[in-house]
Every structure is written in structure tokens, then in C-alpha cells.
Scaffold this motif. Structure first.
Motif, PDB file in Angstrom:
ATOM      1  N   TYR A   5       0.835  -1.207   0.000  1.00  0.00           N
ATOM      2  CA  TYR A   5       0.000   0.000   0.000  1.00  0.00           C
ATOM      3  C   TYR A   5       0.870   1.258   0.000  1.00  0.00           C
ATOM      4  O   TYR A   5       0.649   2.193  -0.782  1.00  0.00           O
ATOM      5  N   LYS A   6       1.900   1.287   0.837  1.00  0.00           N
ATOM      6  CA  LYS A   6       2.770   2.467   0.922  1.00  0.00           C
ATOM      7  C   LYS A   6       3.613   2.624  -0.348  1.00  0.00           C
ATOM      8  O   LYS A   6       3.851   3.743  -0.807  1.00  0.00           O
ATOM      9  N   TRP A   7       4.052   1.524  -0.902  1.00  0.00           N
ATOM     10  CA  TRP A   7       4.843   1.552  -2.136  1.00  0.00           C
ATOM     11  C   TRP A   7       3.978   2.087  -3.281  1.00  0.00           C
ATOM     12  O   TRP A   7       4.434   2.873  -4.116  1.00  0.00           O
ATOM     13  N   LEU A   8       2.711   1.678  -3.322  1.00  0.00           N
ATOM     14  CA  LEU A   8       1.791   2.131  -4.361  1.00  0.00           C
ATOM     15  C   LEU A   8       1.636   3.651  -4.334  1.00  0.00           C
ATOM     16  O   LEU A   8       1.510   4.296  -5.380  1.00  0.00           O
ATOM     17  N   LYS A   9       1.676   4.220  -3.141  1.00  0.00           N
ATOM     18  CA  LYS A   9       1.499   5.672  -2.997  1.00  0.00           C
ATOM     19  C   LYS A   9       2.692   6.457  -3.547  1.00  0.00           C
ATOM     20  O   LYS A   9       2.604   7.679  -3.706  1.00  0.00           O
ATOM     21  N   ASP A  10       3.792   5.760  -3.835  1.00  0.00           N
ATOM     22  CA  ASP A  10       4.937   6.440  -4.451  1.00  0.00           C
ATOM     23  C   ASP A  10       4.648   6.835  -5.896  1.00  0.00           C
ATOM     24  O   ASP A  10       5.322   7.716  -6.452  1.00  0.00           O
ATOM     25  N   TYR A  11       3.655   6.173  -6.509  1.00  0.00           N
ATOM     26  CA  TYR A  11       3.414   6.369  -7.937  1.00  0.00           C
ATOM     27  C   TYR A  11       2.089   7.050  -8.265  1.00  0.00           C
ATOM     28  O   TYR A  11       1.937   7.593  -9.360  1.00  0.00           O
ATOM     29  N   VAL A  12       1.144   6.999  -7.373  1.00  0.00           N
ATOM     30  CA  VAL A  12      -0.157   7.615  -7.641  1.00  0.00           C
ATOM     31  C   VAL A  12      -0.644   8.289  -6.359  1.00  0.00           C
ATOM     32  O   VAL A  12      -0.494   7.752  -5.262  1.00  0.00           O
ATOM     33  N   VAL A  38       0.843  -5.189   7.681  1.00  0.00           N
ATOM     34  CA  VAL A  38       2.252  -5.555   7.864  1.00  0.00           C
ATOM     35  C   VAL A  38       2.873  -4.553   8.816  1.00  0.00           C
ATOM     36  O   VAL A  38       3.012  -3.374   8.488  1.00  0.00           O
ATOM     37  N   GLN A  39       3.239  -5.008   9.991  1.00  0.00           N
ATOM     38  CA  GLN A  39       3.785  -4.125  11.021  1.00  0.00           C
ATOM     39  C   GLN A  39       5.305  -4.095  10.918  1.00  0.00           C
ATOM     40  O   GLN A  39       5.950  -5.131  10.841  1.00  0.00           O
ATOM     41  N   SER A  40       5.871  -2.886  10.950  1.00  0.00           N
ATOM     42  CA  SER A  40       7.324  -2.768  10.872  1.00  0.00           C
ATOM     43  C   SER A  40       7.980  -3.304  12.140  1.00  0.00           C
ATOM     44  O   SER A  40       9.110  -3.776  12.111  1.00  0.00           O
ATOM     45  N   LYS A  42       6.896  -5.994  15.205  1.00  0.00           N
ATOM     46  CA  LYS A  42       5.869  -6.970  15.538  1.00  0.00           C
ATOM     47  C   LYS A  42       5.053  -6.512  16.743  1.00  0.00           C
ATOM     48  O   LYS A  42       5.606  -6.128  17.776  1.00  0.00           O
ATOM     49  N   GLY A  43       3.760  -6.523  16.580  1.00  0.00           N
ATOM     50  CA  GLY A  43       2.863  -6.073  17.641  1.00  0.00           C
ATOM     51  C   GLY A  43       2.488  -4.615  17.517  1.00  0.00           C
ATOM     52  O   GLY A  43       1.544  -4.153  18.165  1.00  0.00           O
ATOM     53  N   GLY A  44       3.247  -3.858  16.689  1.00  0.00           N
ATOM     54  CA  GLY A  44       2.919  -2.456  16.461  1.00  0.00           C
ATOM     55  C   GLY A  44       3.053  -1.565  17.689  1.00  0.00           C
ATOM     56  O   GLY A  44       2.458  -0.486  17.751  1.00  0.00           O
ATOM     57  N   LEU A  45       3.836  -2.003  18.693  1.00  0.00           N
ATOM     58  CA  LEU A  45       4.047  -1.238  19.944  1.00  0.00           C
ATOM     59  C   LEU A  45       2.731  -0.954  20.681  1.00  0.00           C
ATOM     60  O   LEU A  45       2.629   0.026  21.429  1.00  0.00           O
ATOM     61  N   LYS A  46       1.740  -1.823  20.473  1.00  0.00           N
ATOM     62  CA  LYS A  46       0.462  -1.633  21.171  1.00  0.00           C
ATOM     63  C   LYS A  46       0.639  -1.925  22.658  1.00  0.00           C
ATOM     64  O   LYS A  46       1.298  -2.875  23.046  1.00  0.00           O
ATOM     65  N   GLY A  47       0.040  -1.091  23.489  1.00  0.00           N
ATOM     66  CA  GLY A  47       0.127  -1.263  24.947  1.00  0.00           C
ATOM     67  C   GLY A  47       1.359  -0.649  25.563  1.00  0.00           C
ATOM     68  O   GLY A  47       1.584  -0.781  26.768  1.00  0.00           O
ATOM     69  N   LEU A  48       2.172   0.055  24.740  1.00  0.00           N
ATOM     70  CA  LEU A  48       3.387   0.716  25.228  1.00  0.00           C
ATOM     71  C   LEU A  48       3.173   2.229  25.220  1.00  0.00           C
ATOM     72  O   LEU A  48       2.666   2.789  24.233  1.00  0.00           O
ATOM     73  N   TYR A 157       7.324   7.041  18.219  1.00  0.00           N
ATOM     74  CA  TYR A 157       8.339   6.590  17.264  1.00  0.00           C
ATOM     75  C   TYR A 157       7.887   6.760  15.809  1.00  0.00           C
ATOM     76  O   TYR A 157       8.594   6.317  14.904  1.00  0.00           O
ATOM     77  N   HIS A 158       6.737   7.403  15.623  1.00  0.00           N
ATOM     78  CA  HIS A 158       6.183   7.615  14.277  1.00  0.00           C
ATOM     79  C   HIS A 158       6.095   6.292  13.513  1.00  0.00           C
ATOM     80  O   HIS A 158       6.465   6.189  12.345  1.00  0.00           O
ATOM     81  N   LEU A 159       5.604   5.290  14.213  1.00  0.00           N
ATOM     82  CA  LEU A 159       5.507   3.950  13.628  1.00  0.00           C
ATOM     83  C   LEU A 159       4.277   3.872  12.732  1.00  0.00           C
ATOM     84  O   LEU A 159       3.169   4.198  13.149  1.00  0.00           O
ATOM     85  N   GLU A 160       4.474   3.469  11.499  1.00  0.00           N
ATOM     86  CA  GLU A 160       3.367   3.314  10.561  1.00  0.00           C
ATOM     87  C   GLU A 160       3.356   1.897  10.011  1.00  0.00           C
ATOM     88  O   GLU A 160       4.385   1.386   9.576  1.00  0.00           O
ATOM     89  N   SER A 161       2.184   1.295  10.004  1.00  0.00           N
ATOM     90  CA  SER A 161       2.042  -0.033   9.413  1.00  0.00           C
ATOM     91  C   SER A 161       1.876   0.112   7.906  1.00  0.00           C
ATOM     92  O   SER A 161       1.369   1.112   7.410  1.00  0.00           O
TER      93      SER A 161
END
Length: 820
Positions: A5-12, A38-40, A42-48, A157-161
Motif C-alpha cells: 500500500y505504501k509503495w503504491l502511494k509512491d506512484y499515484v 504488515v507491522q514494521s 511486531k505487535g505495532g508497539l500496542k500497549g506501550l 516513534y512515528h511507527l506506521e504499518s
């Protein structure tokens, strides 16, 4: 095809959610099969969360633990026991709150309220490696003073999935096998639906040649298989691990990072759909690349160490002496990129799809590159992809471009042109679409309007759209972007009345018989028409010339068309038996195929091939098992015979219309053949041989019947299944005990009986067979019951006696039968 999804946004440009993108792509014909986050980390830092240590005191029962109170932005601070040596009051830290899940490789553990050395702890102050933001375990993470208490760690941490979009690409849409290809379709959809958007990709204007120290010459000997070949050399490369952004891109779409050079080629392929290959320049002997075929049987070892024998129809990329690569399929051993490589040659080419497809099938190889080449890539994208890869090699490997791009393109491929009439568009879609909308969609799909008039326009189709060659293909493209759901369902239904024909009758009877068999406890199976020749050919025997063989089969298990339905059913029985399902009744309707060498005709090649529809029944295991009302009973041939007789009765095949004899089919240990009066085989049934049973590892005997459905339909074409009243006049039963030779079969007795009395004889049944020392040598006794009935009157004794005497006389004359 996996799309990021993020890669696709590079082109359109778009602001749609991942789910909205999936819906848009599906509506354009790129059906989305799955959407996965897809989490960069694992767990997406949820609960932290970011916390502040308010107090820090020594643990009363430990010399290294501390008891802290931490503010997490809640109404009350949390008490946490911490063992880190650098914890102190006033620090901003990352805290795992109660219920937070942390990961250690594949293992996970949940933060719970617990006691450490007798002191309650309600959370955990974390180190870098414990939450996946780093590798340090020297102590807890200490944040700057400006960190806001209570901020989720993912936000801090500006974490984006990312989101993985899995698309089922149909075989004709080779242009969509890349992020750029999918972006083109999404752009057209966004334009049609009124979104502000643009389509863009990085330019290659900054590509420059640094020196000319490593020129590579290119010669294309086979211009049919290779339409275009380009290459460029890069020197002084440092082969190393790829940067994090590149590894993340590749792993997101399911590719394993290898090294920066290989990863660049994979990145360009997934980005723009152009497969690339990298050679170690030191392996390019003579600094020359020759694209040609090699002699039949030339040995070639691929990168995975497997040796192949090249065909003279395999296109190879060679240096001045040897083959380095099977073009478009697989690289050769020693010619790839390794840690010791310093100079590389990047290849970008257009190969003929048919050549690549056949080579890949011939060697049993399937790669991401061959998958794209065999469907057709963009010949005009060769140079752009090569420049992109070269620029990335300079950026990520510190290399220098050491030659002008060598681009050999003997006969440039012309773009297809399609004449499109607006009236044709309206009639095919079933709706009048505004002309401006048609033009807008075509242009958004990069189709150029060459000329136009009031009736239509002439379009030039981009080379990458290998599936658009006719007006109907253009209409399909217009409709998928316009939206199938935007075509209203008409209020009128137009139909044509047709005469009920033989196919209708055939289909109806097939459904009736299928329902009947299901009612008798059968399950319907459907097997592949492709099977393996090994079922029909055995070591030491000559080749079976009756088989219809497949050219370039996918595997040796799918190399012929089935000659019988038998083996597919046995595979199904084996599959079920291996899963403890022993009592089975299967049936199948399907076509079988035959080749006759005697009928081979060069003027009419199809004359040698024959196709018929068959029906088959398989019975194995127990007929009754585990019943309180009936003891266990094995299945038998007589049970199978009853099922076959029921089918005959259902389709209107009368007993007098068939002749039975002993089957000579080698698959049967014992069996019978049922023919019509003209000698055409209608069915064969029996018990399969122990050899077949052992071949499929089956414990129980298998009873099998195969019916020639095509011949049965012909035999019953003029028959009708009619209801009739129960006869008013009684039937007469007569028994005969016949002494016959041991070689005589009951089928012969039945045939003679029906020939003797065709009108009044209703049934012939064998109810006893005796063989023993009380009979003359070479003899056996059959006890046979005959049912006679006249539907118009009661039969008299004289009439009955005359029929029976005639029957006895015929049996004696033809079979030398005697009454006991």
C-alpha cells in the motif's frame, strides 16, 4: 501478486484507505484476494506508552532491583519493579502497561500484575531490544525531557504499518505484475470517479556515464526469441547488505533480501515489471554477450547447483565461450553476484513469451522473471528499468557506470492500433456512454487517439497492453474503469426459444442418475482430465499408442489425457482411505480420450482423436457397518451390479437389449462386459486386481463399473421411460436345473432364453450354482428361474409347456445342456 500500500502511494496520489483501494482495484478487474496489515515492529508497539518515573527506591529484598512509581497519564501512578541499573527518578521512559504483549522471536508473553521478591509490579519499563526499536540491552530507554507522558509508543516513534494487498492477476494482465502497473489502473479509476490525482514515477535524467573502462559488446543471433537486449556495466561495487528501506520493501511483498545488487534487480522488477539479471563482469569472457541457442544436450548448471541439458530451443545468454544463463528463466552457476564481486553487468531485455514459457516448462523451472517474460512485458520499459537499476547501484553500492548503455533492438516493435466505433461500444456494453467519457477513460489508460470522427476513433495501444488487440478488448477496458455496477439491469429480458435436443435429454438423464446414485449413498467426484502415462504403461511393455499425449506437460503426473475414469477414482479412494474413511461409494461423469494411429490423417489431424463421455462407479469397504439391526456386511460385486441395473432401468435400457459376456479387461480380476445387440460396449464391471489394489495401497477390494454414457444415450435414444399399470394377469414361474459344461456362463443361458421368447419372457435369474463330485467330470449345475407373463390374458398350461420345451431344446442344441 503482492502489492504494498505504501509503495503504491509512491506512484499515484490518493487518500483512500487500504480497504477502499482494494475495492477500487477489484472493480477494475484486479481482484483482491486478501488484505493484511504488515507491522514494521511486531505487535505495532500496542500497549506501550511514554511514562515518567516519579520515585525510585531500592527494593527491600534485593540488592539490584528498584521499586518505582511511574506516571502514565492515568489518574493514579503505577508501581513497577525494575532491574535496570540506569533507572532513576525524573526520567521519561517507555512502559509496557498491563495486558501489553511483547515478543521474543516467535514467542510472546503478556505483561501481567505480579510480585517480584514480594513487591507488587504493575507493568514493565522497557529496553530497546525488548520492544524491537533497537538491539541494546544495557539499560532501559531514557527519552528526552520533551517527551509527553501518556503518548503511545507507536505515535512517539512515528511507527506506521504497511498493508499487503494480494491480487489475483489473470493470465492476460501481464501489465499489472508490478506496482507501477497497478498504479496505472488505480489512477484511471480515480480519474473516472472524480478524485484529484496524478501518476508519476522517478525520472532517470540524472543517469550519467562515469567512464568507459568496461565496455561490453552485445550480439543477438536469434532475433525471433530475443527482440531487444540492453546492458550496462557498473564497476567498483561493494556487495553488502541492503539498507533497511530496501529490505523492508522486499520483505513486505514476500521476497527475501540477499545483497544490495540482487535486491536492486528484484526491487526494479516488483516496481516496474521489468525482470533484470546481474552478471559478475569477470565471468563475461571476452567482454562479449551473445544471445543464441546452444546445441541439443549441452550441459548447463543453474545457480541452485542442478545440472540441466539444454534444448536447441532454449535461448541462452552466453559469453564469448560458454552459456551463462537460460534467458529469462534462471542464471548459471558462477555467473551471479557474490560477496567477492566488484564489477557487474546489468541485463535488461525483451524475450519472446513463447520461447520463455516452453523453456521454463521444459526444465521444470518457474521464477518471478519467467512468470513475467512468458506473459509479455513492456519492450519500451527496458531502458528505463536499466537506468533505474544503474542509478541505485551507484547510490547503494558506490559503483560507477563504466560504459554507454548497449541497446540492441533490430526490429522495434510497433504499437497495435485499434479502430473503435462508438456505436459498437454502446451495443456491447448495453448502455450509451458519453463519448467524452469513453475518450477520457482511454486516455487515462495511456491509449493515444490517432484520429477521430463522429462515428469513432483510431487508438494506438501501449506496447505493455499485450491483451488489447481488438475493439472488444478496448470496450472491456472502458467498462472495467467505467464500472460494471454503473450499467443498469434492463427491465426487459430478451431470449430466443430453441428446440429441445439430444443434449438436453442427455443432461437431464445425467442429473436424474446422479440424484439416484446420491440417494443410494454415493458421493460425486470430479477428477482432472490430465493424468500420468505411467498408469497405462508398464516396464518391459511397448509404448501405449492409444494415449493422447500432452506437449510440454506441466509435470510427468499430468502428461496424458485420461483413457479411463478408473485411476482418478482410485486416487480419490486412496486419499480418503489414508484419512481413515474406508467405506466408500463414488461416482463420476467425465470425458475420456483416445488416439488411433490407424486413423492418422495429415489432411485432417483431428480424425485420429476420439472423445466420449463415460460414467463410473466405485464401491469399496463395508456395505453395512455398526448397525444394531444388521450384522456387518462387506460390499460385493452383486451390490455393484444392482446399482448398474438400476441405472439401466432409469434411462430405459431394457434387459433384452443387452448381451453379457466375460470381460477381458486386465484391470479386473473377474468381470463382465455388457454390449448392445450391435456389439458396442455399453459397460464393464468387476472386481479390480490385487495388483491395482496394492499399487494404490488399498486394504479393501474395490468393485468398479465404467459405463459408456455416449453409447448408452445412443442405445436409448428412441426409448421412453413410461408408467404402466400393474398387470391384471398373473405371472408364471418355472425353474430349470441345467447340467452344463464348466466353461458355460449364465450370460449365455440368459441370451438364448431371450432369443427363444422375446415377448412373454420377463425375467431370467440364476439362484444356485453347484459343482461337486456327484456331477460328471467337467460339469456344473445351474438352477435358473424363468418368469413368463402375458399382459393380455392368463397363460394356459399348453402355452407355458410349449415355451419351456422350446427353451430346453435350444439350450441343449447350443450349449449341450441337460436337465438334472
Amino acid at each position: 501478486m503482492n502489492i504494498s500500500y505504501k509503495w503504491l502511494k509512491d506512484y499515484v496520489d490518493f487518500d483512500l484507505t487500504p480497504q477502499q483501494v482494494c475495492d477500487a482495484l477489484t472493480s477494475t478487474g484486479l481482484e483482491v484476494d486478501a488484505l493484511e496489515e504488515v507491522q514494521s515492529i511486531k505487535g505495532g508497539l500496542k500497549g506501550l506508552y511514554v511514562g515518567k518515573v516519579l520515585t525510585c527506591e531500592a527494593h527491600p529484598n534485593s540488592d539490584h532491583l528498584h521499586v518505582t512509581t511511574v506516571d502514565l497519564g492515568k489518574t493514579e501512578p503505577s508501581q513497577i519493579v525494575c532491574g535496570a541499573p540506569n533507572v532513576a527518578a525524573g526520567q521519561k521512559v517507555i512502559v509496557a502497561d498491563l495486558g501489553c504483549v511483547l515478543y521474543d522471536g516467535d514467542q510472546e508473553f503478556v505483561i501481567k500484575k505480579s510480585k517480584l521478591r514480594g513487591v507488587e509490579s504493575c507493568g514493565m519499563i522497557c529496553a530497546e531490544d525488548e520492544i524491537g526499536v533497537g538491539t541494546s540491552h544495557d539499560g532501559i530507554i531514557v527519552l528526552p525531557e520533551d517527551a509527553v507522558v501518556g503518548t503511545p509508543a507507536a505515535e512517539y516513534y512515528h511507527l506506521e504499518s504497511d498493508w499487503l494487498i494480494e491480487i489475483d492477476i489473470t493470465a492476460n494482465r501481464a501489465d499489472a505484475l508490478s506496482h507501477w502497473g497497478v498504479a496505472r489502473d488505480l489512477y484511471a479509476w480515480l480519474k473516472q470517479n472524480g478524485y484529484e490525482t496524478s501518476l508519476h514515477r522517478p525520472d532517470v535524467d540524472d543517469f550519467v556515464v562515469d567512464d568507459n573502462t568496461l565496455p561490453i559488446d552485445v550480439v543477438i543471433e536469434n532475433t525471433e526469441a530475443c527482440k531487444r537486449y540492453a546492458c550496462v556495466s557498473i564497476t567498483d561495487c561493494e556487495v553488502k547488505e541492503s539498507p533497511e528501506w530496501l529490505k523492508t520493501r522486499l520483505t513486505t511483498v514476500g521476497l527475501r533480501p540477499i545483497n544490495n545488487i540482487v535486491d536492486i534487480t528484484n526491487y526494479v522488477m516488483m516496481a516496474y515489471g521489468q525482470p533484470l539479471h546481474t552478471f559478475d563482469a569477470d565471468m563475461v569472457k571476452g567482454h562479449k554477450i551473445v544471445v543464441k541457442t546452444m546445441p541439443e544436450g549441452t550441459p548447463f548448471q543453474t545457480l541452485d547447483g542442478v545440472e540441466h541439458k539444454l534444448s536447441d530451443r532454449d535461448l541462452a545468454i552466453c559469453n564469448a565461450e560458454d552459456a551463462m544463463c537460460i534467458a529469462g528463466v534462471f542464471g548459471g552457476k558462477g555467473s551471479g553476484t557474490y560477496e567477492t564481486t566488484r564489477n557487474v553487468v546489468l541485463e535488461s531485455a525483451y524475450f519472446h513469451p513463447t520461447w520463455i514459457r516452453k523453456s521454463a516448462r521444459r526444465h521444470g523451472l518457474s521464477t518471478d522473471a519467467s512468470f513475467r517474460f512468458e506473459r509479455g512485458i513492456d519492450p519500451n520499459g527496458v531502458i528505463y528499468a536499466l537506468k533505474q537499476a544503474a542509478m541505485l547501484c551507484k547510490e547503494l553500492a558506490g559503483g560507477k557506470v563504466s560504459m554507454e548503455i548497449r541497446d540492441v533492438y533490430p526490429e522495434p516493435m510497433k504499437n497495435a492500433q485499434v479502430s473503435l466505433q462508438y456505436g459498437y461500444v454502446h451495443s456491447l456494453i448495453g448502455k450509451a456512454i458519453p463519448v467524452e467519457t469513453i475518450k477520457s477513460i482511454c486516455q487515462s489508460l495511456e491509449m493515444k487517439v490517432v484520429s477521430e470522427d463522429a462515428e469513432g476513433m483510431l487508438l494506438e495501444i501501449p506496447a505493455y497492453r499485450v491483451d488489447v488487440q481488438r475493439p472488444c478488448d478496448v470496450v472491456e477496458d472502458i467498462l472495467r474503469i467505467y464500472g460494471y455496477n454503473n450499467v443498469e439491469i434492463p427491465t426487459q429480458l430478451k431470449s430466443s426459444l430453441v428446440i429441445k435436443g439430444e443434449e438436453d435429454r442427455k443432461h437431464k438423464l445425467q442429473n436424474l442418475v446422479s440424484e439416484q446414485l446420491v440417494g443410494e449413498g454415493f458421493c460425486e467426484i470430479l477428477n482432472n482430465s490430465l493424468t500420468k502415462a505411467a498408469y497405462y504403461e508398464h516396464p518391459g511393455e511397448s509404448e501405449n499408442t492409444c494415449l493422447v499425449r500432452i506437449m510440454n506437460p506441466l509435470s510427468s503426473d499430468l502428461n496424458v489425457m485420461r483413457h479411463t475414469l478408473l485411476y482418478g477414482g482410485l486416487e480419490s479412494i486412496q486419499h480418503n482411505a489414508n484419512r481413515k474413511q474406508q467405506n466408500l461409494r463414488f461416482f463420476e461423469f467425465g470425458n475420456v480420450y483416445d488416439y488411433s494411429l490407424e486413423k492418422k490423417n495429415d489432411e485432417n489431424p483431428m480424425q485420429a482423436y476420439h472423445e466420449e463421455q463415460h460414467a463410473a462407479l466405485w464401491v469399496t469397504g463395508k456395505r453395512v457397518e455398526g448397525s444394531w439391526a444388521h450384522k456387518d456386511e462387506d460390499s460385493s460385486f452383486y451390490e455393484l451390479s444392482a446399482y448398474v441395473e438400476n441405472i439401466f432401468r432409469r434411462i430405459g435400457l431394457k434387459p433384452g437389449m443387452t448381451v453379457r459376456s466375460k470381460s477381458g479387461n486386465p484391470v479386473f480380476a473377474a468381470g463382465i462386459t455388457i454390449q448392445n445387440r450391435g456389439g458396442k460396449v455399453l459397460a464393464e464391471m468387476g472386481i479390480l486386481t490385487k495388483k491395482l489394489q496394492k499399487q494404490f495401497s488399498l486394504d479393501n477390494p474395490v468393485y468398479y463399473a465404467e459405463l459408456n454414457w455416449t453409447q448408452l444415450m445412443k442405445a436409448t435414444k428412441k426409448n421412453e421411460v413410461l408408467f404402466q399399470e400393474v398387470p391384471k394377469y398373473p405371472a408364471v414361474s418355472r425353474d430349470l436345473a441345467l447340467l452344463v459344461d464348466k466353461g458355460v456362463e449364465f450370460a449365455q443361458i440368459e441370451q438364448i432364453a431371450r432369443q427363444t421368447e422375446k415377448k412373454l419372457l420377463k425375467k431370467v435369474e440364476l439362484f444356485d450354482v453347484y459343482e461337486g463330485d456327484k456331477l460328471p467330470a467337467g460339469k456344473k449345475s445351474y438352477a435358473v428361474n424363468f418368469i413368463l407373463q402375458d399382459e393380455e390374458k392368463t397363460m394356459g398350461d399348453k402355452q407355458i409347456e410349449a415355451i419351456m420345451n422350446k427353451l430346453i431344446a435350444n439350450l441343449k442344441k447350443q450349449l449341450n445342456a441337460e436337465l438334472r
